[in-house]
Structures are given as C-alpha cells and as structure tokens.
Design a protein around this motif. Structure first.
Motif, short mmCIF file in Angstrom:
data_model
loop_
_atom_site.label_atom_id
_atom_site.label_comp_id
_atom_site.label_asym_id
_atom_site.label_seq_id
_atom_site.Cartn_x
_atom_site.Cartn_y
_atom_site.Cartn_z
N ARG A 1 41.93 21.76 72.24
CA ARG A 1 43.28 21.22 72.03
C ARG A 1 44.18 21.46 73.25
O ARG A 1 45.02 20.64 73.57
CB ARG A 1 43.89 21.81 70.77
CG ARG A 1 43.23 21.29 69.49
CD ARG A 1 44.03 21.66 68.28
NE ARG A 1 43.40 21.33 67.03
CZ ARG A 1 43.42 20.12 66.45
NH1 ARG A 1 44.02 19.13 67.05
NH2 ARG A 1 42.84 19.93 65.29
N THR B 1 40.58 15.16 69.81
CA THR B 1 41.55 15.62 68.82
C THR B 1 41.04 15.34 67.41
O THR B 1 41.11 16.21 66.53
CB THR B 1 42.91 14.93 69.04
OG1 THR B 1 43.41 15.31 70.32
CG2 THR B 1 43.91 15.32 67.97
N ALA B 2 40.51 14.15 67.20
CA ALA B 2 39.97 13.80 65.88
C ALA B 2 38.79 14.69 65.51
O ALA B 2 38.67 15.14 64.36
CB ALA B 2 39.58 12.33 65.85
N CYS C 1 38.28 17.75 66.54
CA CYS C 1 38.83 19.07 66.20
C CYS C 1 39.37 19.07 64.77
O CYS C 1 39.15 20.02 64.01
CB CYS C 1 39.93 19.46 67.17
SG CYS C 1 39.36 19.88 68.83
N ASP C 2 40.08 18.01 64.43
CA ASP C 2 40.63 17.90 63.07
C ASP C 2 39.51 17.94 62.02
O ASP C 2 39.61 18.65 61.02
CB ASP C 2 41.44 16.61 62.91
CG ASP C 2 42.73 16.61 63.70
OD1 ASP C 2 43.16 17.68 64.18
OD2 ASP C 2 43.32 15.52 63.84
N HIS C 3 38.45 17.18 62.26
CA HIS C 3 37.34 17.15 61.30
C HIS C 3 36.62 18.49 61.25
O HIS C 3 36.25 18.96 60.16
CB HIS C 3 36.36 16.03 61.64
CG HIS C 3 36.88 14.68 61.29
ND1 HIS C 3 37.08 14.26 60.00
CD2 HIS C 3 37.26 13.65 62.08
CE1 HIS C 3 37.56 13.03 60.00
NE2 HIS C 3 37.69 12.64 61.25
N GLU D 1 37.93 21.44 61.77
CA GLU D 1 38.79 22.35 61.01
C GLU D 1 38.75 22.03 59.52
O GLU D 1 38.74 22.94 58.68
CB GLU D 1 40.20 22.32 61.56
CG GLU D 1 40.31 22.98 62.92
CD GLU D 1 41.68 22.87 63.55
OE1 GLU D 1 42.51 22.03 63.11
OE2 GLU D 1 41.94 23.61 64.50
N THR D 2 38.72 20.75 59.18
CA THR D 2 38.64 20.37 57.77
C THR D 2 37.33 20.83 57.15
O THR D 2 37.32 21.41 56.06
CB THR D 2 38.78 18.84 57.62
OG1 THR D 2 40.07 18.45 58.10
CG2 THR D 2 38.62 18.40 56.18
N VAL E 1 41.54 27.01 60.91
CA VAL E 1 42.70 26.47 61.61
C VAL E 1 43.16 27.55 62.58
O VAL E 1 43.44 28.68 62.18
CB VAL E 1 43.84 26.10 60.64
CG1 VAL E 1 45.03 25.56 61.40
CG2 VAL E 1 43.36 25.08 59.62
N THR F 1 47.88 17.21 66.45
CA THR F 1 48.10 17.59 65.07
C THR F 1 47.87 19.07 64.82
O THR F 1 47.72 19.48 63.68
CB THR F 1 47.19 16.78 64.15
OG1 THR F 1 45.84 17.02 64.53
CG2 THR F 1 47.49 15.31 64.23
N ALA F 2 47.85 19.87 65.85
CA ALA F 2 47.59 21.30 65.71
C ALA F 2 48.76 22.00 65.04
O ALA F 2 49.86 21.47 64.94
CB ALA F 2 47.33 21.91 67.08
#
Length: 163
Positions: free
Chosen positions: A18, A106-107, A109-111, A113-114, A119, A148-149
């Motif tokens: 990120r 970024t996407a 990283c989001d996935h 973390e999900t 997080v 979106t962090a």
C-alpha cells in the motif's frame, strides 16, 4: 490465530504494498521529479507476484460458491492480465502502466485482507484489531479515495515523515 495462519500472513507485506501504491495514486499527469517509474513498476510486480498465490490459497479454503472467493479469484485473473500486458510505447505509457498495476495491487490487498481478516495500519505497520479505534486513510490523507486502507485513530493525528 494458529501458528500456520501467522506464518501465512508473514509472507505478504500489505503495508509495504500500500505504501508503494501511495507513491503513484493519485498523482498529477507527470510524476514527481526523481520518481523512478521503472523501479516502482518492478516493486509493484513483486508485491503482486507474492500476493496472487496467497490469495488463491486463501480463497481455495472457501466453498466454491462463496462470493468473497469468487470476487478474489476474479481480481487475481485481472491482475495476471495486467502483469502480462506491456506499457504503451508512447509518452507517459510507463506511468500509465504503473498506475494500472497500482490500482490492481490495491484491489489484491483488499481481497487479501478480506480473506484473512488481517487489516494493517499503514501509518505504524501494526495490525488493526476489532477493538481498535480506526479511520479510513481517506480521512487523513489526500488520497481522494484512491486508497482504501485504514489507520489507527491515534496514528491519524501523528505527524508522518514527508516522502
């Protein structure tokens, strides 16, 4: 969290990924003086190369019809396509390509973390736990919603070094 799960999370540096993205998104049309777009692109690619197999592994633990699994694997497919692509040869093609990789990273990283429930605070590099007071990075930076962090609430007010 089991020892195996902790080891799985250690493989991926979401905070570093990120932070790399933050160097590119959002930026004016021209990169800041001294920004080595080629080196940054290589770093983005390395983060993506580490994240993709981890996301596939974590997604593989979910039921075949699970929506987060499906979305994460679709994102992996998109990311692989971007990694196979090449920058346009015209002016600014390298920067545009790096930004595409940054958005894809970024996407990813989001996935990640999900799927993992992990997080990380991008300000202090510590995990954000469910009981921690945290705020979106958008509220404490000029990201314009591109990142979106989240950060700990106490980190939002702390001075950060300039890049």
């Amino acid at each position: 969290m089991t020892a195996e799960t902790r080891d799985d999370l250690a493989v991926v540096d979401v905070v570093g990924a990120r932070q790399t993205v933050a160097l590119l998104l959002p930026l004016p049309d021209e990169p800041p003086a001294g920004l080595d777009v080629d080196a940054l692109t290589q770093t983005l690619r390395e983060h993506m190369d580490r994240l993709i197999p981890e996301i596939e592994r974590w997604a593989g633990r979910l039921h075949r019809d699970d929506v987060p699994r499906y979305c994460a694997l679709a994102c992996v497919g998109e990311a692989r396509g971007k990694l196979r692509a090449s920058p346009n040869s015209g002016p600014g093609g390298d920067l545009a390509y790096a930004r595409k990789l940054a958005r894809s990273l970024t996407a990813l990283c989001d996935h990640f973390e999900t799927l993992t429930g992990q997080v990380m605070c991008v300000a202090c590099d510590r995990p954000i736990r469910r009981t921690d007071d945290a705020v979106p990075l958008d509220q404490v930076s000029n990201s314009g919603g591109a990142i979106t962090a989240r950060v700990h609430a106490e980190c939002a007010d702390a001075p950060r070094p300039r890049r």
